[in-house]
Write a protein that holds these residues in place. Sequence first.
Motif, PDB file in Angstrom:
ATOM      1  N   TYR A   1       0.509   5.215  -2.831  1.00 33.40           N
ATOM      2  CA  TYR A   1       1.089   6.562  -2.194  1.00 33.40           C
ATOM      3  C   TYR A   1       2.410   6.752  -2.363  1.00 33.40           C
ATOM      4  O   TYR A   1       2.990   8.129  -2.666  1.00 33.40           O
TER       5      TYR A   1
ATOM      6  N   ARG B   1      -3.397  -3.165   2.029  1.00 30.31           N
ATOM      7  CA  ARG B   1      -2.722  -2.230   2.945  1.00 30.31           C
ATOM      8  C   ARG B   1      -1.339  -2.033   1.979  1.00 30.31           C
ATOM      9  O   ARG B   1      -0.746  -0.867   1.772  1.00 30.31           O
TER      10      ARG B   1
ATOM     11  N   ALA C   1      -2.149  -0.032  -1.378  1.00 26.67           N
ATOM     12  CA  ALA C   1      -2.355   1.264  -0.849  1.00 26.67           C
ATOM     13  C   ALA C   1      -1.175   2.152  -0.532  1.00 26.67           C
ATOM     14  O   ALA C   1      -0.660   3.267  -1.055  1.00 26.67           O
TER      15      ALA C   1
ATOM     16  N   GLU D   1      -3.578   9.868  -4.862  1.00 25.18           N
ATOM     17  CA  GLU D   1      -3.783  11.034  -4.002  1.00 25.18           C
ATOM     18  C   GLU D   1      -4.826  10.374  -2.848  1.00 25.18           C
ATOM     19  O   GLU D   1      -5.208   9.071  -2.881  1.00 25.18           O
ATOM     20  N   VAL D   2      -4.777  10.875  -1.889  1.00 29.13           N
ATOM     21  CA  VAL D   2      -5.484  10.357  -0.572  1.00 29.13           C
ATOM     22  C   VAL D   2      -6.853  10.069  -0.906  1.00 29.13           C
ATOM     23  O   VAL D   2      -7.514  10.863  -1.573  1.00 29.13           O
ATOM     24  N   ASP D   3      -7.201   9.052  -0.454  1.00 25.80           N
ATOM     25  CA  ASP D   3      -8.560   8.279  -0.804  1.00 25.80           C
ATOM     26  C   ASP D   3      -8.953   8.046  -2.370  1.00 25.80           C
ATOM     27  O   ASP D   3     -10.156   8.079  -2.426  1.00 25.80           O
ATOM     28  N   ARG D   4      -7.926   7.881  -3.106  1.00 22.97           N
ATOM     29  CA  ARG D   4      -8.237   7.453  -4.446  1.00 22.97           C
ATOM     30  C   ARG D   4      -6.984   6.486  -4.892  1.00 22.97           C
ATOM     31  O   ARG D   4      -6.924   6.674  -6.099  1.00 22.97           O
ATOM     32  N   VAL D   5      -7.058   5.608  -4.329  1.00 22.60           N
ATOM     33  CA  VAL D   5      -6.258   4.269  -4.686  1.00 22.60           C
ATOM     34  C   VAL D   5      -7.146   3.558  -5.403  1.00 22.60           C
ATOM     35  O   VAL D   5      -8.307   3.245  -5.165  1.00 22.60           O
TER      36      VAL D   5
END
Length: 98
Positions: A79, A72, A75, A85-89
Amino acid sequence: MIGVDPEILKLMAQKYIWWKSPNEAIAMPERVIAQVMDRGDYGDVQRLVATVGNGVLREVLSQAQAGQFSARSWAYWHYRLGLAEVDRVPPLPVRVLS
């Protein structure tokens, strides 16, 4: 680490690295910073950001060791610091046994 106030780190070390003396803990300031990034309450995180700046936080995150961050927190900071980027951690660091 340049520009990190040792007195603020000592205060945070007392709370977040309780198993060491503050002087021992600040010998590795990146560990104290990572611990606050991962487990810090809102006020301490805000103080940390204001004290060390995003550049230091990015450096700590990029050099993180396995187990220093929860999924958590990992991520969130990627961000928050504009590193993902979103969903690319990127995946969490893993310990490599040789």
